[in-house]
Design a protein around this motif. Structure first.
Motif, mmCIF file in Angstrom:
data_model
loop_
_atom_site.group_PDB
_atom_site.id
_atom_site.type_symbol
_atom_site.label_atom_id
_atom_site.label_comp_id
_atom_site.label_asym_id
_atom_site.label_seq_id
_atom_site.Cartn_x
_atom_site.Cartn_y
_atom_site.Cartn_z
ATOM 1 N N GLU A 108 0.836 -1.217 0.000
ATOM 2 C CA GLU A 108 0.000 0.000 0.000
ATOM 3 C C GLU A 108 0.859 1.250 0.000
ATOM 4 N N ARG A 109 1.961 1.171 0.722
ATOM 5 C CA ARG A 109 2.844 2.323 0.852
ATOM 6 C C ARG A 109 3.359 2.803 -0.514
ATOM 7 N N VAL A 110 3.507 1.872 -1.449
ATOM 8 C CA VAL A 110 3.978 2.274 -2.782
ATOM 9 C C VAL A 110 2.833 2.291 -3.788
ATOM 10 N N GLY A 111 1.613 2.404 -3.293
ATOM 11 C CA GLY A 111 0.488 2.706 -4.171
ATOM 12 C C GLY A 111 -0.304 1.531 -4.699
ATOM 13 N N PHE A 112 0.000 0.311 -4.238
ATOM 14 C CA PHE A 112 -0.835 -0.813 -4.678
ATOM 15 C C PHE A 112 -2.208 -0.680 -4.021
ATOM 16 N N GLU A 113 -3.213 -1.061 -4.791
ATOM 17 C CA GLU A 113 -4.578 -0.999 -4.270
ATOM 18 C C GLU A 113 -5.081 -2.421 -4.051
ATOM 19 N N LYS A 114 -5.719 -2.606 -2.894
ATOM 20 C CA LYS A 114 -6.310 -3.921 -2.626
ATOM 21 C C LYS A 114 -7.609 -4.010 -3.422
ATOM 22 N N VAL A 115 -7.606 -4.771 -4.524
ATOM 23 C CA VAL A 115 -8.779 -4.782 -5.408
ATOM 24 C C VAL A 115 -9.729 -5.937 -5.101
ATOM 25 N N ALA A 116 -9.251 -6.923 -4.378
ATOM 26 C CA ALA A 116 -10.142 -8.041 -4.058
ATOM 27 C C ALA A 116 -9.603 -8.808 -2.857
ATOM 28 N N VAL A 117 -10.519 -9.345 -2.089
ATOM 29 C CA VAL A 117 -10.128 -10.255 -1.012
ATOM 30 C C VAL A 117 -10.903 -11.552 -1.228
ATOM 31 N N LEU A 118 -10.167 -12.634 -1.389
ATOM 32 C CA LEU A 118 -10.797 -13.930 -1.652
ATOM 33 C C LEU A 118 -10.818 -14.701 -0.331
ATOM 34 N N LYS A 119 -12.004 -14.832 0.197
ATOM 35 C CA LYS A 119 -12.165 -15.359 1.565
ATOM 36 C C LYS A 119 -11.770 -16.825 1.667
ATOM 37 N N ASP A 120 -10.924 -17.112 2.665
ATOM 38 C CA ASP A 120 -10.532 -18.498 2.993
ATOM 39 C C ASP A 120 -10.015 -19.287 1.794
ATOM 40 N N LEU A 121 -9.392 -18.583 0.843
ATOM 41 C CA LEU A 121 -8.954 -19.290 -0.380
ATOM 42 C C LEU A 121 -7.689 -20.116 -0.169
ATOM 43 N N VAL A 122 -6.763 -19.576 0.642
ATOM 44 C CA VAL A 122 -5.453 -20.241 0.742
ATOM 45 C C VAL A 122 -5.215 -20.769 2.158
ATOM 46 N N LYS A 123 -4.225 -21.650 2.262
ATOM 47 C CA LYS A 123 -3.829 -22.128 3.581
ATOM 48 C C LYS A 123 -2.419 -21.616 3.858
ATOM 49 N N ASP A 124 -2.196 -21.067 5.047
ATOM 50 C CA ASP A 124 -0.839 -20.616 5.375
ATOM 51 C C ASP A 124 0.019 -21.844 5.672
ATOM 52 N N GLN A 125 1.295 -21.611 5.973
ATOM 53 C CA GLN A 125 2.214 -22.752 6.159
ATOM 54 C C GLN A 125 1.900 -23.557 7.426
ATOM 55 N N ASN A 126 0.977 -23.051 8.264
ATOM 56 C CA ASN A 126 0.505 -23.836 9.411
ATOM 57 C C ASN A 126 -0.795 -24.568 9.100
ATOM 58 N N GLY A 127 -1.242 -24.447 7.834
ATOM 59 C CA GLY A 127 -2.440 -25.165 7.420
ATOM 60 C C GLY A 127 -3.744 -24.464 7.766
ATOM 61 N N ARG A 128 -3.638 -23.213 8.222
ATOM 62 C CA ARG A 128 -4.873 -22.487 8.571
ATOM 63 C C ARG A 128 -5.446 -21.770 7.361
ATOM 64 N N ASP A 129 -6.776 -21.797 7.208
ATOM 65 C CA ASP A 129 -7.420 -21.062 6.119
ATOM 66 C C ASP A 129 -7.177 -19.572 6.292
ATOM 67 N N GLN A 130 -6.883 -18.916 5.180
ATOM 68 C CA GLN A 130 -6.612 -17.467 5.237
ATOM 69 C C GLN A 130 -7.245 -16.782 4.030
ATOM 70 N N ASN A 131 -7.573 -15.498 4.199
ATOM 71 C CA ASN A 131 -8.061 -14.691 3.074
ATOM 72 C C ASN A 131 -6.875 -14.236 2.234
#
Ligand SMILES: CC(C)(COP(=O)(O)OP(=O)(O)OC[C@H]1O[C@@H](n2cnc3c(N)ncnc32)[C@H](O)[C@@H]1OP(=O)(O)O)[C@@H](O)C(=O)NCCC(=O)NCCS
Length: 206
Positions: A148-171
């Motif tokens: 964000e600091r360099v101007g990227f815009e958050k255009v979408a949030v995909l709910k619970d799409l990915v799993k972090d390296q601990n296996g937890r669902d994340q947006n």
């Protein structure tokens, strides 16, 4: 992809200096050690399991600049930052690059993530890309803030799409910016927030 400008020496906030250059085939030990050195808090948000030596061997032995341009930042002989630009060679995403960044804790908040991003933006521009995207786990506040600091815009949030390296669902947050706009914003940001010496001595700095 023209990488003749590398290596580049750049100074960071606080006076440390690093050298940025493309990843090389003989970087396996350095890159593996870098990923091993990451804190669990940083590693958890990465797309890949970077503790797997087979993966790091693949990244260092199968460098193909048509698809991925990998840059590393070295403090002496130690890799302290890794940034990659991913390119689609055909199809409707040909004009859209994708950047990924990781910086060692010892070198975070010194501007290195932004400087690596700036290099990747320059390479994206040279390649004729029009847009860049960054994919960030939404709860990964440092990465989201840096984008964000360099101007990227958050255009979408995909709910619970990915799993972090601990296996937890994340947006998954999709951050986008135009390459031409980014190039200017990053230039301004670096000019405004740099202490003397931060801009580095490589071509195109200052
Ligand atoms: C995201 C990451 C690459 C940022 O690298 P960095 O070198 O620390 O970033 P910079 O020093 O260029 O920070 C630029 C700005 O981002 C913001 N920022 C970065 N880290 C932050 C944090 N932990 N908390 C709040 N803001 C932060 C700040 O606005 C910072 O500017 P400032 O220091 O002048 O306030 C680094 O935190 C990291 O490697 N994280 C783990 C891996 C990861 O999540 N990668 C992203 C997936 S693409």
């Amino acid at each position: 992809m023209n990488l003749d400008a590398y290596p580049k020496e750049v100074g960071l906030k606080g006076g440390k200096a690093v050298r940025i250059r493309p990843l090389q085939n003989d970087d396996f030990d350095r890159l593996f050690a870098f990923f091993q050195s990451l804190t669990p808090e940083d590693r958890i948000y990465l797309r890949h399991d970077v503790s797997d030596p087979k993966l790091i061997r693949k990244w260092t032995s199968e460098i193909n600049l048509n698809y991925v341009i990998p840059l590393v930042a070295l403090d002496g002989d130690t890799i302290v930052g890794d940034g990659t630009l991913h390119i689609a060679t055909h199809g409707w995403m040909q004009h859209v690059g994708h950047i990924r960044l990781v910086v060692a804790r010892s070198h975070q908040r010194l501007g290195l993530g932004t400087l690596l991003a700036r290099e990747l933006v320059g390479l994206a521009e040279g390649h004729g890309l029009e847009k860049l995207q960054g994919h960030v786990i939404e709860s990964n506040l440092s990465a989201a803030k840096m984008f964000e600091r360099v101007g990227f815009e958050k255009v979408a949030v995909l709910k619970d799409l990915v799993k972090d390296q601990n296996g937890r669902d994340q947006n998954l947050a999709i951050m986008i910016n135009d390459v031409a706009r980014l190039s200017q914003i990053m230039e301004d940001w670096i000019q405004d927030s740099m202490i003397p010496g931060y801009r580095g001595s490589g071509e195109g700095y200052g």
